[in-house]
Design an enzyme around this catalytic site. Sequence first.
Site, PDB file in Angstrom:
ATOM      1  N   SER A  11      -9.385  -9.988  -2.164  1.00  0.00           N
ATOM      2  CA  SER A  11     -10.619 -10.049  -1.491  1.00  0.00           C
ATOM      3  C   SER A  11     -11.641  -9.753  -2.534  1.00  0.00           C
ATOM      4  CB  SER A  11     -10.603  -8.925  -0.479  1.00  0.00           C
ATOM      5  OG  SER A  11     -10.433  -7.698  -0.810  1.00  0.00           O
ATOM      6  N   CYS A  73      -4.188  -7.083  -2.757  1.00  0.00           N
ATOM      7  CA  CYS A  73      -5.122  -6.497  -2.087  1.00  0.00           C
ATOM      8  C   CYS A  73      -4.294  -5.526  -0.821  1.00  0.00           C
ATOM      9  CB  CYS A  73      -5.933  -7.563  -1.318  1.00  0.00           C
ATOM     10  SG  CYS A  73      -7.178  -6.834   0.013  1.00  0.00           S
ATOM     11  N   CYS A 183      -6.886   0.802  -3.273  1.00  0.00           N
ATOM     12  CA  CYS A 183      -7.504  -0.459  -3.265  1.00  0.00           C
ATOM     13  C   CYS A 183      -7.460  -0.981  -4.840  1.00  0.00           C
ATOM     14  CB  CYS A 183      -8.835  -0.350  -2.979  1.00  0.00           C
ATOM     15  SG  CYS A 183      -9.988  -1.863  -2.994  1.00  0.00           S
TER      16      CYS A 183
END
Length: 259
Positions: A11, A73, A183
Amino acid sequence: MNTNAIGIFDSGVGGTSIWKEINALLPNENTIYLADSKNAPYGPKGKDAIINLSIKNTEYLLKQNCKLIIVACNTATTNAIDYLRANYSIPFIGIEPAIKPAALQTKTNTIGILATRGTLSSTLFSKTSTLFASNIKVIEQHGDGIVELIEGGKLFSDEMKTLLNQYLQPMIDANIDYLVLGCTHYPYLTPLLINILPNNVKIIDSGEAVARQTKTVLEKLNLINNSFKTIEHSFYINGNTEVLKSLVGTEFKVDYLDF
Protein backbone atom coordinates in the site's frame (compact mmCIF):
# COMPACT_ATOMS: atom_id res chain seq x y z
CA MET A 1 9.26 -19.63 -15.88
CA ASN A 2 12.37 -19.47 -13.68
CA THR A 3 13.37 -16.17 -15.27
CA ASN A 4 9.96 -14.62 -14.59
CA ALA A 5 9.92 -11.84 -12.03
CA ILE A 6 9.08 -11.93 -8.35
CA GLY A 7 6.08 -9.64 -7.89
CA ILE A 8 5.89 -7.41 -4.83
CA PHE A 9 3.03 -5.13 -3.82
CA ASP A 10 2.39 -2.77 -0.95
CA SER A 11 0.00 0.00 0.00
CA GLY A 12 2.70 2.46 -1.05
CA VAL A 13 6.47 2.74 -0.95
CA GLY A 14 7.17 1.02 2.39
CA GLY A 15 7.46 -2.45 0.89
CA THR A 16 10.70 -1.37 -0.75
CA SER A 17 12.26 -2.24 2.61
CA ILE A 18 11.27 -5.83 1.79
CA TRP A 19 12.44 -5.49 -1.82
CA LYS A 20 15.91 -4.50 -0.59
CA GLU A 21 16.16 -7.64 1.53
CA ILE A 22 14.96 -9.78 -1.40
CA ASN A 23 17.47 -8.19 -3.76
CA ALA A 24 20.30 -8.64 -1.25
CA LEU A 25 19.61 -12.34 -0.71
CA LEU A 26 18.48 -13.16 -4.27
CA PRO A 27 20.44 -10.80 -6.53
CA ASN A 28 19.82 -12.95 -9.61
CA GLU A 29 16.04 -12.54 -9.46
CA ASN A 30 14.02 -10.14 -11.61
CA THR A 31 11.47 -8.13 -9.64
CA ILE A 32 8.38 -6.01 -10.26
CA TYR A 33 7.35 -3.66 -7.46
CA LEU A 34 3.84 -2.19 -7.34
CA ALA A 35 3.17 0.74 -4.97
CA ASP A 36 -0.51 1.49 -4.42
CA SER A 37 0.21 4.88 -2.84
CA LYS A 38 -3.12 6.31 -4.00
CA ASN A 39 -4.87 4.07 -1.48
CA ALA A 40 -2.32 4.23 1.35
CA PRO A 41 -2.67 3.41 4.13
CA TYR A 42 -4.78 0.27 3.91
CA GLY A 43 -5.27 0.01 7.67
CA PRO A 44 -8.45 2.10 8.12
CA LYS A 45 -10.24 0.73 5.05
CA GLY A 46 -11.78 -2.44 6.44
CA LYS A 47 -11.27 -6.08 5.51
CA ASP A 48 -13.42 -6.19 2.35
CA ALA A 49 -11.79 -3.11 0.84
CA ILE A 50 -8.31 -4.44 1.66
CA ILE A 51 -9.13 -7.77 -0.03
CA ASN A 52 -10.40 -5.96 -3.13
CA LEU A 53 -7.26 -3.80 -3.34
CA SER A 54 -5.09 -6.88 -2.90
CA ILE A 55 -6.98 -8.63 -5.71
CA LYS A 56 -6.39 -5.64 -7.98
CA ASN A 57 -2.65 -5.64 -7.23
CA THR A 58 -2.41 -9.41 -7.65
CA GLU A 59 -4.22 -9.35 -11.01
CA TYR A 60 -1.80 -6.74 -12.34
CA LEU A 61 1.26 -8.73 -11.28
CA LEU A 62 -0.20 -11.92 -12.76
CA LYS A 63 -0.55 -10.12 -16.09
CA GLN A 64 3.21 -9.47 -15.87
CA ASN A 65 3.74 -13.25 -15.55
CA CYS A 66 5.18 -13.10 -12.04
CA LYS A 67 6.19 -16.50 -10.66
CA LEU A 68 5.63 -15.62 -6.99
CA ILE A 69 3.99 -12.69 -5.22
CA ILE A 70 5.13 -11.08 -1.99
CA VAL A 71 2.41 -9.22 -0.13
CA ALA A 72 4.81 -6.61 1.27
CA CYS A 73 2.19 -5.07 3.50
CA ASN A 74 1.36 -6.22 7.02
CA THR A 75 -2.26 -5.07 6.76
CA ALA A 76 -2.84 -6.76 3.39
CA THR A 77 -1.23 -9.95 4.67
CA THR A 78 -3.29 -10.13 7.83
CA ASN A 79 -6.55 -9.32 6.06
CA ALA A 80 -6.24 -10.73 2.55
CA ILE A 81 -3.58 -13.41 2.12
CA ASP A 82 -5.88 -16.30 3.05
CA TYR A 83 -8.28 -15.18 0.32
CA LEU A 84 -5.46 -14.79 -2.23
CA ARG A 85 -4.03 -18.23 -1.49
CA ALA A 86 -7.47 -19.79 -1.78
CA ASN A 87 -8.24 -18.18 -5.12
CA TYR A 88 -4.93 -18.12 -7.03
CA SER A 89 -2.51 -20.94 -7.76
CA ILE A 90 0.63 -18.76 -7.61
CA PRO A 91 2.63 -18.94 -4.35
CA PHE A 92 2.25 -15.98 -1.98
CA ILE A 93 4.67 -14.84 0.72
CA GLY A 94 3.15 -12.72 3.47
CA ILE A 95 4.41 -10.33 6.12
CA GLU A 96 3.60 -10.30 9.80
CA PRO A 97 5.19 -8.52 12.77
CA ALA A 98 8.27 -10.26 14.22
CA ILE A 99 6.61 -10.89 17.58
CA LYS A 100 8.09 -14.37 18.05
CA PRO A 101 11.82 -13.44 18.14
CA ALA A 102 11.12 -10.39 20.30
CA ALA A 103 9.02 -12.41 22.76
CA LEU A 104 11.61 -15.19 22.97
CA GLN A 105 14.58 -12.86 23.49
CA THR A 106 13.21 -10.13 25.78
CA LYS A 107 14.98 -9.77 29.12
CA THR A 108 12.59 -7.22 30.62
CA ASN A 109 9.53 -9.30 29.63
CA THR A 110 8.14 -6.20 27.92
CA ILE A 111 8.14 -5.49 24.20
CA GLY A 112 6.66 -2.72 22.10
CA ILE A 113 4.84 -3.10 18.79
CA LEU A 114 4.41 -0.15 16.45
CA ALA A 115 1.95 -1.06 13.69
CA THR A 116 -1.05 0.12 11.73
CA ARG A 117 -4.59 -0.19 13.09
CA GLY A 118 -5.41 -2.73 10.38
CA THR A 119 -2.60 -5.00 11.51
CA LEU A 120 -3.15 -4.69 15.25
CA SER A 121 -6.88 -5.39 14.92
CA SER A 122 -6.47 -8.42 12.64
CA THR A 123 -7.19 -12.03 13.55
CA LEU A 124 -3.74 -13.18 12.43
CA PHE A 125 -2.00 -10.65 14.67
CA SER A 126 -4.17 -11.72 17.61
CA LYS A 127 -3.31 -15.40 17.03
CA THR A 128 0.41 -14.71 16.72
CA SER A 129 0.45 -12.51 19.79
CA THR A 130 -1.47 -15.08 21.84
CA LEU A 131 0.79 -17.90 20.68
CA PHE A 132 4.14 -16.25 21.37
CA ALA A 133 3.57 -13.33 23.73
CA SER A 134 0.97 -14.48 26.22
CA ASN A 135 3.46 -14.53 29.11
CA ILE A 136 5.01 -11.12 28.53
CA LYS A 137 3.78 -7.54 28.51
CA VAL A 138 3.10 -6.16 25.05
CA ILE A 139 2.72 -2.41 24.52
CA GLU A 140 0.79 -1.88 21.26
CA GLN A 141 0.79 1.46 19.50
CA HIS A 142 -1.10 2.50 16.37
CA GLY A 143 1.24 4.39 14.07
CA ASP A 144 -1.43 6.82 12.89
CA GLY A 145 -0.05 9.38 10.44
CA ILE A 146 3.35 7.74 9.87
CA VAL A 147 2.58 6.14 6.50
CA GLU A 148 1.03 9.36 5.22
CA LEU A 149 4.15 11.36 6.13
CA ILE A 150 6.47 8.85 4.45
CA GLU A 151 4.29 8.76 1.33
CA GLY A 152 4.36 12.55 1.35
CA GLY A 153 8.16 12.67 1.36
CA LYS A 154 8.32 13.86 4.99
CA LEU A 155 10.29 10.99 6.47
CA PHE A 156 12.67 13.12 8.54
CA SER A 157 10.31 16.03 9.20
CA ASP A 158 9.73 17.68 12.58
CA GLU A 159 6.16 16.41 12.40
CA MET A 160 7.43 12.83 12.13
CA LYS A 161 9.82 13.31 15.08
CA THR A 162 6.98 14.69 17.20
CA LEU A 163 4.74 11.73 16.36
CA LEU A 164 7.43 9.18 17.15
CA ASN A 165 8.28 10.76 20.48
CA GLN A 166 4.59 10.68 21.38
CA TYR A 167 4.18 7.04 20.35
CA LEU A 168 7.39 5.71 21.91
CA GLN A 169 7.40 7.41 25.30
CA PRO A 170 4.85 5.03 26.88
CA MET A 171 6.97 2.10 25.66
CA ILE A 172 10.13 3.62 27.11
CA ASP A 173 8.31 4.23 30.41
CA ALA A 174 7.23 0.57 30.43
CA ASN A 175 10.87 -0.56 30.02
CA ILE A 176 10.65 -2.36 26.68
CA ASP A 177 13.83 -3.92 25.35
CA TYR A 178 12.49 -4.80 21.88
CA LEU A 179 10.53 -2.65 19.45
CA VAL A 180 8.76 -4.64 16.75
CA LEU A 181 8.06 -2.70 13.56
CA GLY A 182 4.73 -3.96 12.23
CA CYS A 183 4.58 -2.08 8.94
CA THR A 184 6.95 -2.29 5.98
CA HIS A 185 7.16 1.51 5.88
CA TYR A 186 8.60 1.63 9.39
CA PRO A 187 12.17 0.32 8.83
CA TYR A 188 12.85 3.66 7.15
CA LEU A 189 12.25 5.25 10.57
CA THR A 190 15.20 3.41 12.12
CA PRO A 191 17.62 6.40 12.20
CA LEU A 192 14.96 8.43 14.02
CA LEU A 193 14.05 5.59 16.36
CA ILE A 194 17.67 5.06 17.40
CA ASN A 195 17.85 8.69 18.51
CA ILE A 196 14.70 8.36 20.65
CA LEU A 197 15.02 4.90 22.19
CA PRO A 198 17.40 3.90 25.00
CA ASN A 199 20.53 2.08 23.83
CA ASN A 200 19.36 -1.26 25.20
CA VAL A 201 16.24 -1.37 23.00
CA LYS A 202 16.63 -3.53 19.90
CA ILE A 203 14.60 -2.72 16.79
CA ILE A 204 13.32 -5.71 14.85
CA ASP A 205 11.37 -6.11 11.60
CA SER A 206 10.37 -8.91 9.23
CA GLY A 207 12.50 -8.12 6.17
CA GLU A 208 15.25 -10.72 6.46
CA ALA A 209 12.80 -13.46 7.45
CA VAL A 210 10.65 -12.71 4.41
CA ALA A 211 13.67 -12.87 2.11
CA ARG A 212 14.73 -16.23 3.57
CA GLN A 213 11.21 -17.61 3.22
CA THR A 214 11.06 -16.41 -0.39
CA LYS A 215 14.31 -18.21 -1.18
CA THR A 216 13.07 -21.38 0.52
CA VAL A 217 9.83 -21.40 -1.51
CA LEU A 218 11.61 -20.71 -4.80
CA GLU A 219 14.07 -23.55 -4.15
CA LYS A 220 11.30 -25.93 -3.13
CA LEU A 221 9.36 -25.20 -6.33
CA ASN A 222 12.50 -25.20 -8.52
CA LEU A 223 11.86 -21.56 -9.48
CA ILE A 224 15.29 -20.08 -8.71
CA ASN A 225 16.59 -18.02 -11.64
CA ASN A 226 19.85 -19.59 -12.80
CA SER A 227 19.98 -17.62 -16.04
CA PHE A 228 22.88 -15.31 -16.76
CA LYS A 229 20.73 -12.77 -18.58
CA THR A 230 20.59 -9.15 -17.43
CA ILE A 231 18.49 -8.74 -14.30
CA GLU A 232 15.63 -6.23 -14.46
CA HIS A 233 13.89 -4.39 -11.62
CA SER A 234 10.67 -2.56 -12.51
CA PHE A 235 8.98 -0.08 -10.16
CA TYR A 236 5.44 1.25 -10.59
CA ILE A 237 3.51 3.70 -8.46
CA ASN A 238 0.14 5.47 -8.74
CA GLY A 239 1.47 8.33 -6.62
CA ASN A 240 4.61 10.44 -6.35
CA THR A 241 7.38 8.80 -8.38
CA GLU A 242 10.08 10.92 -6.70
CA VAL A 243 9.27 9.51 -3.24
CA LEU A 244 9.65 5.95 -4.53
CA LYS A 245 12.83 6.85 -6.39
CA SER A 246 14.33 8.38 -3.25
CA LEU A 247 13.95 5.04 -1.45
CA VAL A 248 15.09 2.57 -4.15
CA GLY A 249 17.81 4.73 -5.68
CA THR A 250 18.07 7.01 -8.68
CA GLU A 251 19.76 4.26 -10.72
CA PHE A 252 16.37 2.54 -11.09
CA LYS A 253 13.61 3.70 -13.38
CA VAL A 254 10.32 4.43 -11.61
CA ASP A 255 7.17 4.69 -13.72
CA TYR A 256 3.82 6.24 -12.89
CA LEU A 257 1.01 3.74 -13.46
CA ASP A 258 -2.65 4.66 -13.06
CA PHE A 259 -4.06 1.52 -11.47
